[in-house]
Design a protein around this motif. Structure first.
Motif, mmCIF file in Angstrom:
data_model
loop_
_atom_site.group_PDB
_atom_site.id
_atom_site.type_symbol
_atom_site.label_atom_id
_atom_site.label_comp_id
_atom_site.label_asym_id
_atom_site.label_seq_id
_atom_site.Cartn_x
_atom_site.Cartn_y
_atom_site.Cartn_z
ATOM 1 N N ALA A 1 0.920 -5.246 7.266
ATOM 2 C CA ALA A 1 1.244 -3.937 6.690
ATOM 3 C C ALA A 1 2.659 -3.518 7.073
ATOM 4 O O ALA A 1 3.406 -2.991 6.243
ATOM 5 N N PHE A 2 3.045 -3.761 8.326
ATOM 6 C CA PHE A 2 4.400 -3.409 8.765
ATOM 7 C C PHE A 2 5.445 -4.261 8.041
ATOM 8 O O PHE A 2 6.464 -3.752 7.568
ATOM 9 N N VAL A 3 5.198 -5.571 7.954
ATOM 10 C CA VAL A 3 6.155 -6.479 7.311
ATOM 11 C C VAL A 3 6.336 -6.115 5.846
ATOM 12 O O VAL A 3 7.468 -6.078 5.327
ATOM 13 N N ALA A 4 5.231 -5.820 5.151
ATOM 14 C CA ALA A 4 5.323 -5.457 3.738
ATOM 15 C C ALA A 4 6.064 -4.135 3.557
ATOM 16 O O ALA A 4 6.892 -3.991 2.648
ATOM 17 N N ALA B 1 10.275 -4.310 -4.903
ATOM 18 C CA ALA B 1 9.765 -3.440 -3.845
ATOM 19 C C ALA B 1 8.340 -2.990 -4.143
ATOM 20 O O ALA B 1 7.513 -2.856 -3.228
ATOM 21 N N SER B 2 8.030 -2.759 -5.413
ATOM 22 C CA SER B 2 6.667 -2.366 -5.797
ATOM 23 C C SER B 2 5.671 -3.475 -5.469
ATOM 24 O O SER B 2 4.578 -3.215 -4.966
ATOM 25 N N VAL B 3 6.068 -4.715 -5.764
ATOM 26 C CA VAL B 3 5.192 -5.849 -5.460
ATOM 27 C C VAL B 3 5.025 -5.997 -3.953
ATOM 28 O O VAL B 3 3.915 -6.245 -3.455
ATOM 29 N N ALA B 4 6.127 -5.813 -3.207
ATOM 30 C CA ALA B 4 6.049 -5.962 -1.750
ATOM 31 C C ALA B 4 5.161 -4.891 -1.134
ATOM 32 O O ALA B 4 4.296 -5.192 -0.303
#
Length: 377
Positions: A20-23, A49-52
């Motif tokens: 969650a932090f990495v994304a 960014a939306s996909v990430a």
């Protein structure tokens, strides 16, 4: 109704929080400095960014669900699982569109944060509905609490990350985003019971935990790769290397003349027009037909071409060290000279240096040296 005993794998729980932090870091970093980007670059960055972010919400959920241990065998509906991922990506995308393609007012920032929070909730409960051979039984308190936490923390995360688009704020916003996503999932799961369901849904084909794990591992690999890619910009060292020849140390000094304080440069930052005091500007750099304005902590886009910036700023004490650079000598803390060129260093630790061309080298060095002498006198 007999509820099933539930346990969790500590390792997968911890991994879901890291993911969650990495994304969050990847998604929020991809949208930095978009005011200086073309429309195509802006659209591409927002989509990635939306996909990430949305995909990270989905991946965090299912990594945590892979760690869910029940006394029975259970599967997931493939179609519902896909819908849950797409829902998170689309809702996060809608929030980013508001932030980057409309005027960023306090209402818009709060609305975007609320949409991200709704995206976390929608993803969680759609994903949970895809369980087969068992079903989830929710409590009212669990749904209400997880909903409040999702919206409040996501609004806070967006406010932190978009209040000021500095590296520090993005890291803090990322931390808040990760806490929001993880808190929603585990608060909701803590208030959820599971019962055995002998009937299998026919909405879509069933996928096992093993198959789901392969998909989550692949997406996690992509996210971690993107994390390393965007993280490189945070590891760039400050340009404080030793010069090749003796340097001319310059103490920080306030602006020498009061005129720059009266001049304000119209700039754009994430769709909002701001007026930057010339006295606060460290240097201006040509950027195609426009310019970039650098202060101690921020970088702005300016519609002035370098010729217009030169006409206005040279009159108030700026120096043209290079055909593409205008420097405020009041903020030059060190001048480094090599054989054929030089550069001006500034007080901001993240600021790049401004080059001094060979033809201007002696003139700039003499001006800076005279300024130091006048200051010390």
């Amino acid at each position: 109704m007999e509820f099933l005993n539930v346990n969790h794998s500590p390792g997968l729980v911890a991994m879901s929080c890291v993911l969650a932090f990495v994304a969050g870091f990847t998604g929020l970093s991809l949208t930095r400095e978009l005011a200086l980007a073309s429309m195509l670059q802006k659209k591409t960055s927002v989509a990635l960014a939306s996909v990430a972010l949305g995909g990270g919400i989905w991946a965090m959920h299912f990594v945590a669900m892979l760690g869910l241990q029940l006394p029975i065998l259970f599967y997931y509906d493939a179609a519902i699982t896909l819908v849950s991922a797409l829902s998170a990506i689309l809702l996060v995308g809608a929030a980013l569109i508001l932030l980057h393609f409309t005027e960023r007012t306090p209402l818009i920032i709060s609305l975007a944060g609320g949409i991200v929070g709704v995206g976390v909730l929608v993803m969680h409960y759609i994903g949970m509905s895809g369980l087969e051979l068992c079903s989830a039984v929710y409590s009212v308190s669990g749904v209400v609490l997880s909903s409040l936490v999702a919206i409040v923390l996501c609004v806070l995360a967006i406010w932190i990350a978009y209040g000021r688009r500095t590296k520090r704020n993005i890291v803090l916003g990322t931390l808040c985003f990760a806490i929001a996503v993880c808190s929603v999932h585990f608060l909701a799961i803590a208030e959820t019971n599971f019962v055995e369901e002998p009937m299998v849904s026919e909405f879509g084909s069933a996928i096992s935990n093993q198959t789901l794990a392969l998909g989550v591992i692949f997406f996690s690999f992509v996210i971690f790769g993107a994390f390393l890619w965007v993280g490189v910009t945070y590891l760039e060292p400050a340009q404080t290397a030793k010069p090749m020849t003796p340097e001319e140390p310059l103490p920080p000094a306030p602006p020498m003349a009061p005129a720059p304080a009266d001049l304000r440069i119209p700039c754009a930052r994430d769709g909002i027009t701001v007026f930057v005091r010339a006295a606060d500007v460290r240097f201006v750099r040509a950027y195609g037909h426009y310019t970039q304005v650098f202060t101690k902590d921020e970088q702005f886009f300016c519609a002035w071409p370098v010729a217009e910036a030169s006409r206005r700023l040279l009159a108030v004490g700026f120096l043209q060290t290079h055909r593409s650079y205008l420097v405020n000598p009041a903020w030059v803390t060190r001048f480094e000279r090599t054989k054929d060129a030089g550069r001006c260093m500034f007080d901001g630790s993240d600021l790049p240096s401004a080059p001094v061309s060979r033809s201007k080298l002696k003139v700039i060095q003499d001006i800076l040296a005279s300024q130091v002498s006048a200051t010390r006198a």
